[in-house]
Structure formats: structure tokens, C-alpha cells
Write an enzyme that holds these catalytic residues in place. Structure first.
Site, PDB file in Angstrom:
ATOM      1  N   HIS A   1       0.824  -1.208   0.000  1.00  0.00           N
ATOM      2  CA  HIS A   1       0.000   0.000   0.000  1.00  0.00           C
ATOM      3  C   HIS A   1       0.855   1.254   0.000  1.00  0.00           C
ATOM      4  O   HIS A   1       2.040   1.208   0.320  1.00  0.00           O
ATOM      5  CB  HIS A   1      -0.983   0.042   1.193  1.00  0.00           C
ATOM      6  CG  HIS A   1      -0.341   0.029   2.549  1.00  0.00           C
ATOM      7  ND1 HIS A   1      -0.082  -1.124   3.241  1.00  0.00           N
ATOM      8  CD2 HIS A   1       0.088   1.035   3.341  1.00  0.00           C
ATOM      9  CE1 HIS A   1       0.475  -0.824   4.398  1.00  0.00           C
ATOM     10  NE2 HIS A   1       0.589   0.478   4.496  1.00  0.00           N
TER      11      HIS A   1
ATOM     12  N   HIS B   1       3.971   7.104   3.884  1.00  0.00           N
ATOM     13  CA  HIS B   1       4.893   5.963   3.733  1.00  0.00           C
ATOM     14  C   HIS B   1       4.409   5.048   2.621  1.00  0.00           C
ATOM     15  O   HIS B   1       3.262   5.153   2.164  1.00  0.00           O
ATOM     16  CB  HIS B   1       5.056   5.188   5.049  1.00  0.00           C
ATOM     17  CG  HIS B   1       3.827   4.481   5.540  1.00  0.00           C
ATOM     18  ND1 HIS B   1       2.920   5.066   6.394  1.00  0.00           N
ATOM     19  CD2 HIS B   1       3.343   3.229   5.304  1.00  0.00           C
ATOM     20  CE1 HIS B   1       1.952   4.198   6.665  1.00  0.00           C
ATOM     21  NE2 HIS B   1       2.179   3.085   6.014  1.00  0.00           N
TER      22      HIS B   1
ATOM     23  N   GLU C   1       7.612   0.976   5.125  1.00  0.00           N
ATOM     24  CA  GLU C   1       7.066  -0.069   5.989  1.00  0.00           C
ATOM     25  C   GLU C   1       7.282  -1.400   5.290  1.00  0.00           C
ATOM     26  O   GLU C   1       7.088  -1.509   4.080  1.00  0.00           O
ATOM     27  CB  GLU C   1       5.556   0.192   6.190  1.00  0.00           C
ATOM     28  CG  GLU C   1       4.865  -0.841   7.055  1.00  0.00           C
ATOM     29  CD  GLU C   1       3.366  -0.542   7.239  1.00  0.00           C
ATOM     30  OE1 GLU C   1       2.791   0.196   6.422  1.00  0.00           O
ATOM     31  OE2 GLU C   1       2.792  -1.079   8.209  1.00  0.00           O
TER      32      GLU C   1
END
Ligand code: CO
Length: 134
Positions: free
Chosen positions: A7, A79, A130
Site C-alpha cells: 500500500h 509511507h 514499511e
């Protein structure tokens, strides 16, 4: 080591307006807001054919998104999340290569109930990364 883009997370100053824009203007499949008190955010997941977008809005006084929105009042990419098969092995490899894992360096359970870690943006071209074990 890294696999699919899981994502892209976008911090937004107005969650309802951003959700409407993605639904009405961009024609995306927009989910319902979910409070994630452990992470200090309210999240809306947007499913795209090849990845997801997460709209992030601060929840509570210690939200990690609050300072970001103070610096970026119109919002911005917060992020990006890459998938990995083995997060402990990934953490060891990254640490060996000199990259800094944020927090205590150990994976935590993330917003999707899966182990995640975050890498210092200064070690990755100014991008907060991440990693999520899938
Ligand atoms: Co994320």
C-alpha cells in the site's frame, strides 16, 4: 527480498473530503473509516486492482500523523509498504547493511494484524518504508 507494493499511505487533513474525492472524483472502491487506537490513526482503505491506498488521519493527541500534517498542511504521502516473506530475516539483513529500523528494532503487529516494521527515511532517500510480512 521485497515483493509487491502492499500500500501507499497518504496523510489527509480532512478524512471525509478525501474519501469523497477518491469515491466520486477518482471512482475508487473506498472502505469505511476504521479507528486504530494502537497506531494513533483513523484509516480508510481503498482497494485498487494492483495495490491499496490508505488514507491516514490523526487519532488522539500522540498520533504520529499529527506532526506530519503540521509540516504538510494539505496532506501528503506518508509511507509506502512493501511485502516480505520473513520479517525477522529482513530486519537482520537491513540492520547488517546499516539501515535503521525505527522503535526498538523489533517487528510489531500493524494495522492489518500482520507483523510490520518501519525503516528510517533518512536511510532510504527520504521515504518512510514499511515492511509487512504476508
Ligand atoms: Co502502512
Amino acid at each position: 527480498m521485497i515483493g509487491r507494493l502492499n500500500h501507499v499511505a497518504i496523510a489527509v487533513p480532512d478524512l471525509a473530503a478525501a474519501a469523497d474525492q477518491y469515491r466520486e472524483t477518482l471512482g475508487a472502491n473506498v472502505g469505511a473509516p476504521q479507528d486504530e487506537p494502537d497506531h494513533g490513526v483513523t484509516v480508510i482503505f481503498i482497494e485498487l486492482p494492483n495495490t491499496k491506498i490508505e488514507l491516514l488521519y490523526p487519532l488522539g493527541d500522540n498520533s504520529p500523523i499529527k506532526g506530519f500534517l503540521e509540516k504538510n498542511p494539505s496532506g501528503g504521502i506518508h509511507h509506502i509498504c512493501y511485502e516480505v516473506d520473513d520479517i525477522d530475516a529482513s530486519a537482520r539483513k537491513l540492520t547488517d547493511k546499516g539501515a535503521r529500523v525505527l522503535g526498538d528494532g523489533k517487528p510489531k503487529i500493524g494495522a492489518h494484524g500482520k507483523p510490520v516494521l518501519f525503516l528510517h527515511p533518512k536511510d532510504f532517500n527520504g521515504t518512510l518504508i514499511e515492511l509487512e510480512q504476508v
